[in-house]
Design a protein around this motif. Structure first.
Motif, PDB file in Angstrom:
ATOM      1  N   ALA A 266       0.857  -1.180   0.000  1.00  0.00           N
ATOM      2  CA  ALA A 266       0.000   0.000   0.000  1.00  0.00           C
ATOM      3  C   ALA A 266       0.897   1.234   0.000  1.00  0.00           C
ATOM      4  O   ALA A 266       1.789   1.348   0.823  1.00  0.00           O
ATOM      5  CB  ALA A 266      -0.911   0.009   1.216  1.00  0.00           C
ATOM      6  N   VAL A 268       0.457   4.182   0.914  1.00  0.00           N
ATOM      7  CA  VAL A 268       0.413   5.035   2.111  1.00  0.00           C
ATOM      8  C   VAL A 268       1.329   4.494   3.205  1.00  0.00           C
ATOM      9  O   VAL A 268       1.725   5.225   4.110  1.00  0.00           O
ATOM     10  CB  VAL A 268      -1.047   5.185   2.616  1.00  0.00           C
ATOM     11  N   ARG A 283      -4.266  -2.200  10.255  1.00  0.00           N
ATOM     12  CA  ARG A 283      -4.575  -1.653   8.946  1.00  0.00           C
ATOM     13  C   ARG A 283      -3.626  -0.484   8.676  1.00  0.00           C
ATOM     14  O   ARG A 283      -3.408   0.362   9.541  1.00  0.00           O
ATOM     15  CB  ARG A 283      -6.013  -1.144   9.008  1.00  0.00           C
ATOM     16  N   GLY A 284      -3.040  -0.449   7.478  1.00  0.00           N
ATOM     17  CA  GLY A 284      -2.078   0.607   7.169  1.00  0.00           C
ATOM     18  C   GLY A 284      -2.740   1.953   6.987  1.00  0.00           C
ATOM     19  O   GLY A 284      -3.057   2.345   5.868  1.00  0.00           O
ATOM     20  N   MET A 285      -2.952   2.635   8.109  1.00  0.00           N
ATOM     21  CA  MET A 285      -3.545   3.968   8.043  1.00  0.00           C
ATOM     22  C   MET A 285      -2.717   4.902   8.919  1.00  0.00           C
ATOM     23  O   MET A 285      -2.267   4.518   9.996  1.00  0.00           O
ATOM     24  CB  MET A 285      -4.986   3.955   8.558  1.00  0.00           C
ATOM     25  N   GLN A 436      -5.581   8.401  -5.883  1.00  0.00           N
ATOM     26  CA  GLN A 436      -6.955   8.131  -5.465  1.00  0.00           C
ATOM     27  C   GLN A 436      -7.099   6.662  -5.068  1.00  0.00           C
ATOM     28  O   GLN A 436      -7.698   6.341  -4.057  1.00  0.00           O
ATOM     29  CB  GLN A 436      -7.904   8.482  -6.609  1.00  0.00           C
ATOM     30  N   GLU A 438      -4.741   4.844  -4.008  1.00  0.00           N
ATOM     31  CA  GLU A 438      -3.874   4.525  -2.872  1.00  0.00           C
ATOM     32  C   GLU A 438      -4.302   5.209  -1.584  1.00  0.00           C
ATOM     33  O   GLU A 438      -3.717   4.979  -0.532  1.00  0.00           O
ATOM     34  CB  GLU A 438      -2.428   4.878  -3.205  1.00  0.00           C
ATOM     35  N   SER A 439      -5.296   6.083  -1.665  1.00  0.00           N
ATOM     36  CA  SER A 439      -5.781   6.725  -0.438  1.00  0.00           C
ATOM     37  C   SER A 439      -6.238   5.630   0.513  1.00  0.00           C
ATOM     38  O   SER A 439      -6.902   4.678   0.101  1.00  0.00           O
ATOM     39  CB  SER A 439      -6.950   7.651  -0.774  1.00  0.00           C
ATOM     40  N   CYS A 440      -5.892   5.767   1.781  1.00  0.00           N
ATOM     41  CA  CYS A 440      -6.247   4.692   2.705  1.00  0.00           C
ATOM     42  C   CYS A 440      -7.716   4.757   3.085  1.00  0.00           C
ATOM     43  O   CYS A 440      -8.287   3.794   3.563  1.00  0.00           O
ATOM     44  CB  CYS A 440      -5.380   4.738   3.951  1.00  0.00           C
ATOM     45  N   GLY A 441      -8.323   5.937   2.892  1.00  0.00           N
ATOM     46  CA  GLY A 441      -9.749   6.045   3.172  1.00  0.00           C
ATOM     47  C   GLY A 441     -10.084   6.678   4.498  1.00  0.00           C
ATOM     48  O   GLY A 441     -11.244   6.802   4.858  1.00  0.00           O
ATOM     49  N   LYS A 442      -9.056   7.081   5.233  1.00  0.00           N
ATOM     50  CA  LYS A 442      -9.346   7.630   6.562  1.00  0.00           C
ATOM     51  C   LYS A 442      -9.899   9.054   6.489  1.00  0.00           C
ATOM     52  O   LYS A 442     -10.994   9.322   6.964  1.00  0.00           O
ATOM     53  CB  LYS A 442      -8.078   7.587   7.413  1.00  0.00           C
ATOM     54  N   LEU A 485      -4.544  14.223   6.763  1.00  0.00           N
ATOM     55  CA  LEU A 485      -3.674  13.958   7.905  1.00  0.00           C
ATOM     56  C   LEU A 485      -2.227  13.690   7.482  1.00  0.00           C
ATOM     57  O   LEU A 485      -1.300  14.089   8.145  1.00  0.00           O
ATOM     58  CB  LEU A 485      -4.234  12.727   8.630  1.00  0.00           C
ATOM     59  N   GLN A 490      -1.855  15.265   1.587  1.00  0.00           N
ATOM     60  CA  GLN A 490      -1.337  16.632   1.514  1.00  0.00           C
ATOM     61  C   GLN A 490      -0.612  16.916   0.209  1.00  0.00           C
ATOM     62  O   GLN A 490      -0.372  18.070  -0.136  1.00  0.00           O
ATOM     63  CB  GLN A 490      -0.417  16.903   2.703  1.00  0.00           C
TER      64      GLN A 490
ATOM     65  N   ARG B  62      -6.276  19.813  13.641  1.00  0.00           N
ATOM     66  CA  ARG B  62      -7.490  19.128  14.082  1.00  0.00           C
ATOM     67  C   ARG B  62      -7.702  19.428  15.555  1.00  0.00           C
ATOM     68  O   ARG B  62      -6.875  19.064  16.398  1.00  0.00           O
ATOM     69  CB  ARG B  62      -7.324  17.620  13.864  1.00  0.00           C
ATOM     70  N   ARG B 637     -10.097  -0.509   0.671  1.00  0.00           N
ATOM     71  CA  ARG B 637      -9.212   0.639   0.820  1.00  0.00           C
ATOM     72  C   ARG B 637      -9.878   1.868   0.246  1.00  0.00           C
ATOM     73  O   ARG B 637     -10.735   1.794  -0.632  1.00  0.00           O
ATOM     74  CB  ARG B 637      -7.900   0.416   0.054  1.00  0.00           C
ATOM     75  N   GLY B 638      -9.427   3.010   0.736  1.00  0.00           N
ATOM     76  CA  GLY B 638      -9.782   4.286   0.152  1.00  0.00           C
ATOM     77  C   GLY B 638     -11.273   4.492  -0.014  1.00  0.00           C
ATOM     78  O   GLY B 638     -12.053   4.275   0.907  1.00  0.00           O
ATOM     79  N   THR B 641     -13.708   1.785   1.104  1.00  0.00           N
ATOM     80  CA  THR B 641     -13.665   1.265   2.466  1.00  0.00           C
ATOM     81  C   THR B 641     -15.085   1.105   3.014  1.00  0.00           C
ATOM     82  O   THR B 641     -15.956   1.902   2.729  1.00  0.00           O
ATOM     83  CB  THR B 641     -12.886   2.239   3.368  1.00  0.00           C
TER      84      THR B 641
END
Lengths: 582, 690
Positions: A266, A268, A283-285, A436, A438-442, A485, A490, B62, B637-638, B641
């Motif tokens: 991943a 990220v 989870r890789g976040m 897009q 590869e975004s982890c989704g957080k 984050l 970024q 934040r 993922r992403g 999710t």
């Protein structure tokens, strides 16, 4: 005399194993006194498989050596004592190497990465010996500070500062981590270094471990790098046997050992907090910073994370001295940097140059200029997180500050050369598609924002761009940078934002005029036949898969736009340049 | 221990060491919006809604995760922070599929809580259902009978088979209430001493009076006709709305303290200005009481009647001057009322003449069917050319044959004459039911180009201070009764705010709606046809004015209500996402996002999970990790999710408490605790039922 074969992943992919076998076979009985060794990648990917013949006086490099050539080369050297001239790498290609200054890559393509002796012959493990016997941890940090070394993974954070913070963090258990989760499309310097000189990276980690007080080190290597993992495993075993890893190294109180964790790939996870989460089996976040890894990292213990290339520079710095390193480069960016030169350049590969060399020198002097002598349009630096530097700024010296000022980032050193046939909107779309996915989704901004940007870029390249889309991209881009984050979010909008800043007229052309100036975006192209030039030879019509071309023999043909699938077959079939593309 | 001094939005705050910006702000009553923070679980920092600007910091921070430091200056509402916050919300909405409110409620001009009261009827709670209806509609028994129910047209159950009989359910609940010894009366607020004059006792005027009375204001209605009810009384035939029902509903409004003075025409019996002088506000609900002219030759002949004039006379038992052969011109509900009234009054031959075809008729289908059953002859694709007369009296009509051409602005195909094709009908009476006009002349307020009262779209204010207007008499003119009620209901709040000294205009609030569902989405539903009201056979009903359809039984009502699909979000009212969305006036459509269809909602034993409404705030996952067995986790993922349960270590039934807690902490309707045996869940109950 001895032979070496470039056996990095790139060489092997080009057939180096067969070349090596053929060399051995051709040498026959002579292989007992004329060794055929393997080395890592020397960086000239465009010439693989590369064979080097080292005689008492000379080095001969042969390019693209297949089995037959291997036989001839052996024959030539053995029989006549002369090189096989016609297979030698051309003199101008050797500029690729000559113009470089190799510090991190100094052993790559030179030593046998699977032999610790080969590394030691080139001064390997002298640095750790010197450090352990003569320096205090604080002095080690001090030396790195003198060198001015900054993180080679992307952000360019001063290495000594991280080490110092980790050294000063309370804790009897600390970790050094090597970030080998190289994920930028087109970047392979870390892989090359790990495959070509694993001991150097390990030695760098040992020195870092000594400086911060860690007894354990972890390689986080992406699973897509099996050869790097295999060579690291070998190197670790050899170092243990040789007493460079384990308890009481070199008879001192310093104990240290290394392990390898394979990452699942991943993107990220190249972000240090996500990397730690992944190492811990989560989870890789990314996690919130502070606390920084130097305070609470792996298993909440103080940890130092550096990139492969950063560690790779360390042994050299301690052998040659921090000042020697600082003597290279610019005021705020010291030493050298490895770049992965790719795209529309004649000689692509890995090149290590002193900081401060201009982009022009890298592209033209090392890379040999633009493929097919087309016009340079710009250079994408820093991969999907970076930006595009337009042709008019290619005299920018490569260092952290100047590259940033030019609208890109140093990043891990990806350098993708683009010529007039590159559509900048399409290029931005390509990188946005990458980030897009590869975004982890957080983070909301990154998770949904990159998707929206991609949708907008998609519709622009499909000829469905709307008024206000550019402004929307800019707004989303700025918002994603503000709201994400970690470094992935970024920086994800950078390719779009920088191409809008530098090539806004291309976006306008796509949206307003429904034209792609680079003739790259198919839905925007129109094909027509110039009746003046058309001889009615029917060649295009025969190739047309959609039967969209009609005309009588020896009379000008026509393309029926309603049926044209814009495949371009007619254009390549026409010998008279009669197919007009707009 | 000495505190840390920080300023948040210029307010000096003293914080404890290690405290976050969000926590300090909360103690000082400064609200920083957040979706992913909850004090009972660890900080996560995903939603990006709590972003704040801190002086000297290049990046937004934040608030949930940033610990304060001495001298920190925080701006929670700086332009940049608000922009980033709003963008995050818009992004979330661009990926949020569902319906905040049910389509029926969105379609109702009075925003009646259809799903709520239908659910309460299904649950057998008729008193609560009635009270909920009366939040929006003070005349439900009447409206339930006459409303062309846009709610049912919007009902999603149509995609499964047929719409819910929402209107019938409304009159069921209302009739049930009227049949009680003590019918429902809302609680009134203490008297305010403010007085409002209302002109017109139709649906709008009565509605206004009802809601003003609840607010503690005194409301006096001035009505020009002999009795209250407006068009409900004088425009709707008895067989559709028995006046005894209307009378009882009006009586309840009067019981609230509303005074209705009939036979008083403003501008004639009482000067308009004296109302302005005597009252704190005036509401004009004058209706539309004139039939629109036919604009054809012979229109002035004796025997040409206006539709609503005809109906009014019939209701009042006055002579209508109707002859043996009658033609009603028009295709709307007034035309149906007129032709069916003509049948009941003994006409021998009744035609309906309509210039388009049946499928373009604006009248309700059931009205057309019942009129046909009663013997009315429909002639389609005809338009009157001239009315034939004998001695100044109608003798017949000459009709132009029409055909359908290109669609017009309304989307209906425009009728165009077929050259040379005409016919004539012998007639004694022509009733023109092609529309109504407003008669507002004589009132000293600004009128529109259509001679209706000009009222502001957001405040209902006329050009005179303190004078408001609503109902059929304003702006675009007449509509359906429930629309007038909707106007008045909204305007009652506005007048209340005006009387309290701060006029608050109405605002359009952002709502999530979906329009992507098709019959295929409901293919697996059991087919349950809708309830049919019992109807008197045509040969009997055509002879009298008895109510044609009877109220459905309790058993029928419960079964019908149970068919409701409950489209509206069960979390609306407590959903943080929509709360912020409305506050920040989001416009997520501007991204032109592609629909995001996720795979499968899954039921987690006692909790319903809808990933289309999930904002991935991670609250449930953290709750489940930190307060349960960690049975919820993230997969994919992403952008793809999703939260998913993992019961690999135990049975789902072992996690009921944990899952319930997850549903409670969910800030949206993504996780909703199931209600057992009830339609209306706790959240909706809190929102709807007082």
């Amino acid at each position: 005399m001895r032979f070496t074969v470039g056996m990095g992943s790139c060489g092997i992919a080009a057939g180096a194993q067969k070349t090596l076998d053929a060399l051995k076979k051709a040498l026959g009985e002579r292989s007992s006194d004329i060794p055929v060794g393997q080395v890592g990648c020397i960086g000239m990917c465009f010439n693989e498989p590369i064979v080097e013949v080292i005689t008492d006086t000379e080095h001969y490099y042969y390019s693209k050596v297949n089995e037959e050539m291997a036989e001839e080369i052996v024959a030539s050297h053995l029989k006549d004592g002369l090189p096989a001239e016609s297979y030698l790498i051309p003199e101008e290609d050797m500029d690729f190497l000559k113009k470089q200054t190799r510090v991190a890559l100094r052993n790559c393509g030179v030593i046998d990465p699977e032999k610790i002796e080969s590394y030691r012959e080139r001064g390997g493990y002298e640095a750790i010996t010197k450090v352990l016997k003569t320096m205090s941890p604080a002095e080690v940090v001090g030396e790195v500070k003198i060198s001015g070394l900054r993180g080679r993974g992307g952000a360019g954070f001063p290495t000594w500062f991280k080490w110092d913070a980790a050294a000063k963090s309370e804790g009897d258990e600390k970790y050094v981590i090597c970030n080998a989760d190289e994920g930028d499309p087109g970047a392979f310097m870390d892989r090359s270094l790990l495959e070509g000189d694993p001991h150097a990276v390990m030695e760098g980690m040992m020195i870092a471990a000594y400086a911060i007080g860690a007894a354990k080190g972890v390689f986080y290597v992406r699973a897509e790098y099996p050869l790097a993992i295999k060579r690291l495993e070998k190197a670790i075993k050899q170092a243990r046997t040789a007493g460079f890893l384990g308890e009481h190294i070199l008879g001192t109180d310093f104990s240290f050992d290394l392990e390898i964790k394979a990452g699942a790939g991943a993107f990220v996870c190249g972000e240090e907090t996500a990397l730690i989460a992944s190492l811990e089996g989560e989870r890789g976040m990314p996690r919130l910073k502070p606390p920084f890894p130097a305070q609470k990292g792996y298993w909440q213990k103080p940890s130092n994370i550096n990139n492969v290339e950063t560690y790779g520079n360390i042994p050299w710095i301690f052998r040659e001295g921090g000042e020697a390193f600082a003597a290279m480069g610019t005021e705020n960016s010291k030493g050298t940097k490895v770049f992965a030169l790719a795209g529309k350049v004649k000689r692509g590969g890995l090149a290590e140059v002193p900081m401060g060399m201009t982009i022009r020198e890298i592209i033209y002097d090392i890379g040999g200029g633009i493929k097919d002598d087309k016009a340079l349009k710009g250079v994408q630096m820093g991969g999907p997180s970076g930006g595009c530097i337009p042709e008019r700024l290619i005299d920018t010296p490569v260092d952290y500050e100047n590259i940033t000022a030019a609208g890109a980032i140093m990043g891990s050193g990806g350098m993708i050369v683009m010529d007039e046939t590159t559509c900048m909107v399409d290029m931005a779309r390509f990188f946005m598609d990458f980030t897009q996915k590869e975004s982890c989704g957080k983070c909301v901004h990154c998770r949904i924002g990159t998707k929206r940007m991609l949708e907008i870029l998609d519709r622009i390249v499909n000829g469905e761009g709307r008024d206000g889309d550019i402004e929307l991209l800019e707004e989303l881009g700025r918002g994603i940078i503000d709201g994400s984050l970690c470094g992935l979010g970024q920086s994800a909008p950078n390719p779009a934002l920088s191409t809008i800043a530098q090539f806004r007229e291309e976006y306008d052309a796509h949206i307003r005029d429904k034209k792609c100036p680079a003739h790259k975006c198919k839905p925007l192209l129109t094909y027509a036949i110039d009746p003046e030039k058309c001889t009615g030879c029917n060649a295009c019509a025969k190739k047309c898969p959609a039967e969209a071309i009609h005309g009588e023999k020896k009379k000008p043909h026509e393309i029926d736009a309603a049926f044209c699938v814009k495949c371009g077959s007619c254009e390549s079939a026409c010998r008279f340049g009669a197919v007009l593309v707009d | 221990m000495s505190g840390i001094n920080v300023t948040i939005d210029e307010k000096n705050c003293v914080a404890n060491s290690g405290e976050t910006i969000l926590s300090v702000a909360k103690r000082y009553d400064i609200e920083i919006p957040t979706l992913c923070f909850h004090p009972s679980v660890s900080v996560y920092g995903a939603c990006g809604i709590c972003l704040v600007e801190v002086e000297g910091n290049k990046k937004l921070l934040r608030a949930c995760a940033t610990e304060v430091w001495e001298g920190m200056k925080v701006h929670t509402k700086s332009e940049r922070a608000e922009k980033a916050r709003k963008l995050a919300l818009e992004l979330l909405f661009s990926d949020h599929t569902g319906d905040c409110l049910p389509p029926c409620m969105n379609a109702c001009p009075a925003h009646t809580h259809c799903q709520g009261y239908v659910g309460l009827i299904a649950d057998g709670e008729y008193d609560a259902a009635l009270a909920l209806i009366k939040e929006q509609i003070p005349l439900p028994a009447s409206i339930g009978r006459v409303c062309p129910h846009p709610c049912e047209s919007a009902c999603r159950r149509k995609l499964a088979e047929e719409a819910i009989s929402i209107a019938a359910l409304k009159s069921f609940a209302a009739d049930w209430d009227l049949g009680r010894e003590e019918s429902y009366l809302p609680e009134k607020q203490p008297p305010t001493g403010k007085r409002v004059a209302i002109v017109g006792a139709g649906p709008a005027g009565l509605t206004m009076a009802y809601y003003l009375a609840i607010k503690g204001h005194s409301a006096d209605i001035y009505e020009a006709m002999p009795q209250a009810g407006g068009m409900l009384r004088y425009g709707i035939p008895e067989y559709r709305l028995p006046k005894a029902v209307l009378d009882r509903e009006i009586a309840l409004i009067e019981k609230l303290g509303v005074k209705i003075r009939c036979n008083v025409k403003i501008g004639k019996d009482i000067a308009f200005e004296s109302l302005e002088k005597e009252y704190d506000a005036v509401y004009l609900a004058i209706g539309a009481w004139q039939s629109a002219p036919l604009r054809c030759e012979g229109e002035q002949a004796e025997g040409v009647l206006g539709g609503i004039d005809f109906l009014r006379r019939a209701v009042q038992d006055q002579p209508t001057s109707m002859g043996r052969r009658v033609a009603v011109i028009g295709g709307g509900n007034t035309a149906m009322d007129a032709c069916r009234t003509a049948i009941r009054l003994g006409a021998e031959k009744v035609y309906v003449l309509y210039r388009r075809t049946r499928s373009e008729m604006p009248a309700e289908d059931i009205e057309i069917v019942e009129a046909m059953e009663e013997g009315v002859e429909f002639k389609f694709l005809v338009a009157p050319i001239r009315i034939l007369t004998e001695n100044g009296h109608v003798a017949g009509i000459e009709l132009q044959q029409m055909e359908l051409g290109e669609p017009d602005d309304s989307g209906r195909r425009r009728p165009v004459p077929v050259e040379g094709k005409t016919e004539t009908l012998a007639l004694d009476t022509v009733i023109a039911a092609i529309g109504q006009k407003v008669v507002a002349e004589g009132l000293p307020v600004k009128l529109t180009d259509w001679n209706t009262i000009a009222a502001d779209a957001h405040t209902y204010l006329t050009d005179r201070k303190g004078v408001f207007a609503g109902g059929d008499g304003i702006n675009r003119g007449p509509g359906i009764a429930v629309e007038s009620i909707g106007h008045a209901r909204e305007c009652a709040d506005i007048i209340d705010s005006y009387l309290n000294g701060d006029l608050i205009p109405r605002t359009e609030q952002y709502l999530v709606k979906r329009d992507d569902l098709t019959a295929a989405d409901f293919a697996d539903r059991e087919k349950l046809p809708r309830v049919r009201r019992n109807v008197i056979p045509p040969e009997i009903r055509r002879t009298n004015f008895e109510e044609v359809a009877s109220t459905i039984t309790e058993e029928q009502a419960k079964a019908e209500a149970a068919r409701c699909l409950e489209c509206g979000c069960a979390d609306y009212g407590e959903c943080d996402l929509i709360k912020y969305g409305q506050r920040f006036d989001v416009r997520p459509d501007r991204f032109g996002a592609e629909p995001h269809r996720r795979n499968g909602a899954d039921d987690m034993v006692n909790v319903h999970h809808n990933p289309d409404k999930c904002v991935l705030c991670g609250l449930c996952v953290r709750y489940s990790d930190e307060h349960g067995d960690g049975s919820l986790g993230l997969i994919g993922r992403g952008f793809d999710t999703q939260v998913r349960p993992d019961y690999s270590l135990s049975k789902p039934e072992d996690h009921l408490e944990e899952l319930k807690g997850c549903a409670e902490i969910c800030p949206t309707g993504a996780l909703i605790e199931k209600t057992t045996g009830k339609k209306v869940n706790t959240v909706m109950r809190r929102q709807f039922v007082k």
